[in-house]
Every structure is written in structure tokens, then in C-alpha cells.
Design a protein around this motif. Structure first.
Motif, PDB file in Angstrom:
ATOM      1  N   ILE A 141       0.877  -1.168   0.000  1.00  0.00           N
ATOM      2  CA  ILE A 141       0.000   0.000   0.000  1.00  0.00           C
ATOM      3  C   ILE A 141       0.919   1.225   0.000  1.00  0.00           C
ATOM      4  O   ILE A 141       1.702   1.425   0.933  1.00  0.00           O
ATOM      5  N   VAL A 142       0.834   2.004  -1.062  1.00  0.00           N
ATOM      6  CA  VAL A 142       1.771   3.110  -1.254  1.00  0.00           C
ATOM      7  C   VAL A 142       1.022   4.437  -1.223  1.00  0.00           C
ATOM      8  O   VAL A 142      -0.092   4.546  -1.699  1.00  0.00           O
ATOM      9  N   CYS A 143       1.652   5.439  -0.629  1.00  0.00           N
ATOM     10  CA  CYS A 143       1.065   6.783  -0.618  1.00  0.00           C
ATOM     11  C   CYS A 143       2.189   7.787  -0.447  1.00  0.00           C
ATOM     12  O   CYS A 143       2.896   7.775   0.569  1.00  0.00           O
ATOM     13  N   ALA A 144       2.344   8.650  -1.435  1.00  0.00           N
ATOM     14  CA  ALA A 144       3.490   9.555  -1.485  1.00  0.00           C
ATOM     15  C   ALA A 144       3.333  10.798  -0.641  1.00  0.00           C
ATOM     16  O   ALA A 144       4.336  11.450  -0.320  1.00  0.00           O
ATOM     17  N   ASN A 145       2.105  11.162  -0.274  1.00  0.00           N
ATOM     18  CA  ASN A 145       1.923  12.511   0.257  1.00  0.00           C
ATOM     19  C   ASN A 145       1.249  12.586   1.616  1.00  0.00           C
ATOM     20  O   ASN A 145       0.796  13.664   2.009  1.00  0.00           O
ATOM     21  N   THR A 199       3.821  16.557  -5.278  1.00  0.00           N
ATOM     22  CA  THR A 199       4.499  15.421  -4.662  1.00  0.00           C
ATOM     23  C   THR A 199       4.649  14.267  -5.644  1.00  0.00           C
ATOM     24  O   THR A 199       5.707  13.639  -5.730  1.00  0.00           O
ATOM     25  N   VAL A 200       3.595  13.970  -6.389  1.00  0.00           N
ATOM     26  CA  VAL A 200       3.680  12.902  -7.388  1.00  0.00           C
ATOM     27  C   VAL A 200       4.717  13.250  -8.450  1.00  0.00           C
ATOM     28  O   VAL A 200       5.495  12.394  -8.891  1.00  0.00           O
ATOM     29  N   ARG A 201       4.740  14.519  -8.860  1.00  0.00           N
ATOM     30  CA  ARG A 201       5.723  14.937  -9.860  1.00  0.00           C
ATOM     31  C   ARG A 201       7.146  14.676  -9.359  1.00  0.00           C
ATOM     32  O   ARG A 201       8.013  14.196 -10.099  1.00  0.00           O
ATOM     33  N   VAL A 215       2.697   4.639 -13.322  1.00  0.00           N
ATOM     34  CA  VAL A 215       1.261   4.638 -13.089  1.00  0.00           C
ATOM     35  C   VAL A 215       0.999   5.289 -11.740  1.00  0.00           C
ATOM     36  O   VAL A 215       1.667   4.977 -10.751  1.00  0.00           O
ATOM     37  N   VAL A 216       0.032   6.190 -11.685  1.00  0.00           N
ATOM     38  CA  VAL A 216      -0.350   6.841 -10.427  1.00  0.00           C
ATOM     39  C   VAL A 216      -1.679   6.263  -9.955  1.00  0.00           C
ATOM     40  O   VAL A 216      -2.654   6.226 -10.713  1.00  0.00           O
ATOM     41  N   VAL A 232       1.787  15.975 -14.762  1.00  0.00           N
ATOM     42  CA  VAL A 232       2.864  15.017 -14.491  1.00  0.00           C
ATOM     43  C   VAL A 232       3.134  14.241 -15.775  1.00  0.00           C
ATOM     44  O   VAL A 232       2.645  13.129 -15.957  1.00  0.00           O
ATOM     45  N   PRO A 233       3.896  14.818 -16.697  1.00  0.00           N
ATOM     46  CA  PRO A 233       4.103  14.165 -17.992  1.00  0.00           C
ATOM     47  C   PRO A 233       4.856  12.847 -17.899  1.00  0.00           C
ATOM     48  O   PRO A 233       4.774  12.015 -18.814  1.00  0.00           O
TER      49      PRO A 233
END
Length: 453
Positions: A141-145, A199-201, A215-216, A232-233
Motif C-alpha cells: 500500500i503506497v502513498c506519497a503525500n 508530490t507525485v511529480r 502509473v499513479v 505530471v508528464p
């Protein structure tokens, strides 16, 4: 006529020799150089907002055992496949509410998820339960922010890189930036949500050299979803959740994709990609939503057994007759019913129920306590406050004639009161908690009447 030994003849021979050597070198290079890499196929099966809806609804849609069957069937027929979820596994049925979400992760483990992210409702039982979710899940389970003051990640990792038959796929998780307005301070504790797009960028740039595809998994609000796609290219695909309605058609921007399936496990999303790994880009794609029809799909026996076991544990609490509905109650009618129940339970003059907090509908026929648990799975309590008519927000007084100078008692949920700025468009209204669970108030209201029209 050029003589055999003339300087010009010698020069011609030298040029021919060099050309011959060049042709031989090109031929050898062609023989040893690898052929252009063929396109690779990747299938992504995705769910979002399952909300612990273990059993099919009254129309025979969804149900975890039936969803498991379809996931296994689709995975078996794919060349290379990932199974992912975009958040909110929990909160939506008695098993989840009574046992604080943990059994839901145990039940979905056989689905074979490769990764998932957090949803805002994973915080409904308090942030302290999330480490238990992480231990119960046999998938990352992943979460960047979601971070604390020291910048530590609640889930321990922002992303995971999966090697799917030679295709390196980075899966980055993210949650909405306004998480605090969708929960309460005590449930979030020391954790806060950083802006998801920035954050995703950051993490996408970190992993791009180690991945063929990014993939996000994005449990973010309706405005943030397309913004993620545009901003987020590096990310070729966004699998979205939180908004329960299906996104139809898929959203495409400069060859990148955003997809979102319907909530409650009523369908499975299938995204088929053709990838150019050397260019790290999607060359072509197709997307479809596969209905989960319990009338035609056989249940997965192992998952059905788990569902039955857990459901038996709550049956004595929820399979209790409370009355009868003479007609269907969609959200709009339930709002009126719930507000009436609050006023009856507290003696309030006015009550307010936010439509977003109503998670199901009541259908015509006999009613069980389970039906109310499904439409009101949250352990919200009823709070009351006394205010002058002029202090009441328009969202509360709509449809009522209010004297600006009169005192009115207002009843609502503790969640709405704690988030009154976003829920009511108000601030500074002080309430007292009655300690009465809203769910119990609704059940008692129906039980007293026996029949609701």
C-alpha cells in the motif's frame, strides 16, 4: 585512355577498396545489431472505492466473491497483467464498521492485488488502524503525500516498482490535498497530506530512469484528477478513485490516460496497453468496464467462504427487522428522513444532513437494521447547538422560514460540525455532542413508526 599504372587509376582503386570495406562493415553491423524491439502488451485491472461492499446489492451487482472470479478470469487471459486499487477498501458495511476495517484487507488478499493506495475513509477508524491495514494486506500500500512533521511517510513508501514479465512499472500512490476537511483532527493525528500533484511529480522524476512505465494510483478529488494527468508528464497512466461515478470515456492528454471505474465493486476496469519500452511511451490502448453480475458470474469459493464467515459474526446485530418501507427512498428522500430522525431524538428545531454522507438507499419492502448500517456506516454522533436565526447558514435554512432574532436548536453530525466550513459554508458554530450514534437514531426512528411511506 587511362593507363594501368597511372596515378589516377591508383586513386580509383583506393576509393573502391575503401567503399568495399565500408560495405562489409555495414553488413557486419546489420548482422550483429539487434532488431527493433517489438511492442509489449500490458493489462492493468483496476478497482476503486470498494467500501467493504462484501455482498451483491439488491440488483445483483458486485459482491467480493464475484469480483474475485472476474479478476482471476481476466488476469488468466492477459499476456502481462497488474491488479491495482485506487483506495477506500473499507467503510460501507457492518463487518467493516464493527471490526474497524481490518477484515476487509484479509478478504481482498486472494484478489491478487499488486498494489493499492490509501483512501480518505481508511482514516475513519483513526490513523492508528492504518498500520494494522498495512500488516493485514499481502500487497504493498503506497502513498506519497501523507507525512508527519518530520516528513516520514505513513505507509512507509511512496511507490513500488513491479517487474511484470520484463516490463518495469512504477506505481505511485497519492491522496487528496484536502484530506483534513474529509476527516477529523483526532482521526488524522500527526499526519497531513502534502499537495498531491507536486508530490507525485517529484517521485515520478525520481523513478523515471528505473521504470518503463509510471502509473499513479490517485485517490484525489474531481479537480485534482485531470490536473494530475496534465501536470505530471512522466506518468503515462492515472488510475483514479474517490469520485464514485465512472469516468466515461477515458480521459486522454498527449498520449497519457486517466481512467476510473464505478464504486462498490460493481465493475472491474480493464486497461490494455501497447508499450514502446525503448521510448517509454504508450503507443495504443483500449479500456473497458466489466460488469460484476452476480446473476451470471459464479462466486470464487474461497472468497465466498470468508465473506460468509465474517457476515455470520455480525448477523445477530444487523439482521434484525425494524420496519417496512412502502416506497423506495433515494438520497433526497433519505435526507428528509434523517433530518426528521435527528429532530425527534434531540428536540431540535432544525437539522442538517449532508448528501455525501448517505451511502446507500432504502428500497421498498421489509427493512433490517443492516439496511441502515449500509446507508450510514460511519460511527458519527449527533451534535446540537443553539443559534440565532441570523447566525444559521443558508445550507441549513433552505426551505424554512427563519426569524433572524429567534433562537433555534440545530442538530447535525459531529463530522459536519467539525468540517462546517466545507460542509455548511459556515464557521464558529459551537455544538455539544449528545453521544447518540446517528445510525441508532435512524433505526429507532423507523422502528417507532413500523411503516414509512
Amino acid at each position: 585512355m587511362v593507363q594501368l599504372g597511372s596515378p589516377r587509376r591508383a586513386a580509383i582503386l583506393r576509393r573502391m577498396s575503401r567503399l568495399r570495406r565500408l560495405l562489409i562493415a555495414l553488413l557486419l553491423l546489420a548482422l550483429v545489431a539487434p532488431a527493433a524491439e517489438p511492442l509489449r502488451s500490458l493489462t492493468i485491472l483496476h478497482t476503486n472505492d470498494l467500501h467493504a461492499r462484501l455482498s451483491p446489492d439488491q440488483e445483483g451487482r458486485g459482491g467480493f466473491a464475484y469480483l474475485a472470479t472476474v479478476i482471476r478470469r481476466e488476469r488468466a487471459g492477459a499476456e502481462a497483467c497488474l491488479v491495482v486499487d485506487a483506495g477506500d477498501f473499507v467503510q460501507g458495511s457492518p463487518v467493516s464498521t464493527i471490526y474497524k476495517g481490518v477484515p476487509i484487507y484479509e478478504i481482498v488478499n486472494p484478489f491478487g492485488y499488486d498494489a493499492a493506495t490509501l483512501g480518505n475513509h481508511e482514516f475513519d477508524y483513526g490513523w492508528q488502524l492504518i498500520p494494522q491495514f498495512l500488516r493485514a494486506a499481502r500487497f504493498p500500500i503506497v502513498c506519497a503525500n501523507v507525512v508527519d512533521e518530520q516528513g516520514r511517510l505513513l505507509t512507509g513508501r511512496a511507490y513500488v516498482i513491479k517487474n511484470v514479465k520484463g516490463i518495469r512499472v512504477a506505481l505511485i500512490g497519492a491522496i487528496m490535498g484536502n484530506l483534513r476537511s474529509l476527516s477529523t483532527p483526532e482521526r488524522l493525528g500527526p499526519w497531513r497530506a502534502l499537495p498531491p500533484i507536486e508530490t507525485v511529480r517529484q517521485y515520478a522524476r525520481e523513478v523515471r530512469d528505473r521504470a518503463d512505465l509510471i502509473v499513479v494510483l490517485a485517490h484525489v478529488d474531481a479537480a485534482e484528477q485531470p490536473e494530475l494527468l496534465r501536470s505530471v508528464p512522466e506518468a503515462a497512466v492515472v488510475i483514479a478513485g474517490h469520485v464514485h461515478a465512472v469516468l466515461e470515456p477515458a480521459l486522454e492528454h498527449q498520449g497519457r490516460l486517466l481512467v476510473r471505474a464505478a464504486s462498490y465493486g460493481r465493475e472491474l476496469g480493464r486497461l490494455d496497453l501497447k508499450l514502446d519500452l525503448s521510448a517509454k511511451k504508450v503507443v495504443s490502448w483500449s479500456w473497458k468496464r466489466i460488469p460484476i453480475d452476480a446473476k451470471t458470474v459464479p462466486p470464487a469459493r474461497d472468497v465466498a467462504a470468508q465473506v460468509a464467515t465474517w457476515d455470520a459474526r455480525v448477523a445477530k446485530v444487523v439482521n434484525v427487522p425494524i420496519g417496512e418501507a412502502r416506497s423506495d427512498y433515494p438520497q433526497s428522500r433519505l435526507k428528509t428522513l434523517i433530518e426528521a430522525a435527528r429532530k425527534e431524538a434531540t428536540g431540535a428545531d432544525l437539522a442538517f444532513m449532508n448528501l455525501g454522507g448517505i451511502r446507500d438507499r432504502l428500497r421498498r419492502g421489509p427493512l433490517l437494521a443492516r439496511d441502515v448500517w449500509n446507508l450510514m456506516p460511519f460511527d458519527n454522533t449527533v451534535v446540537v447547538g443553539k443559534f440565532k436565526g441570523r447566525e444559521l447558514p443558508a445550507s441549513v435554512t433552505a426551505g424554512h422560514t427563519v426569524d433572524p432574532e429567534r433562537d433555534y436548536t440545530l442538530a447535525m453530525s459531529d463530522f459536519t460540525a467539525a468540517n462546517q466550513e466545507t460542509q455548511l459554508g459556515a464557521s464558529g458554530l459551537a455544538f455539544t455532542d449528545t453521544g447518540k450514534l446517528l445510525r441508532d437514531v435512524i433505526i429507532e426512528h423507523i422502528r417507532k413508526r413500523k411503516v414509512i411511506e
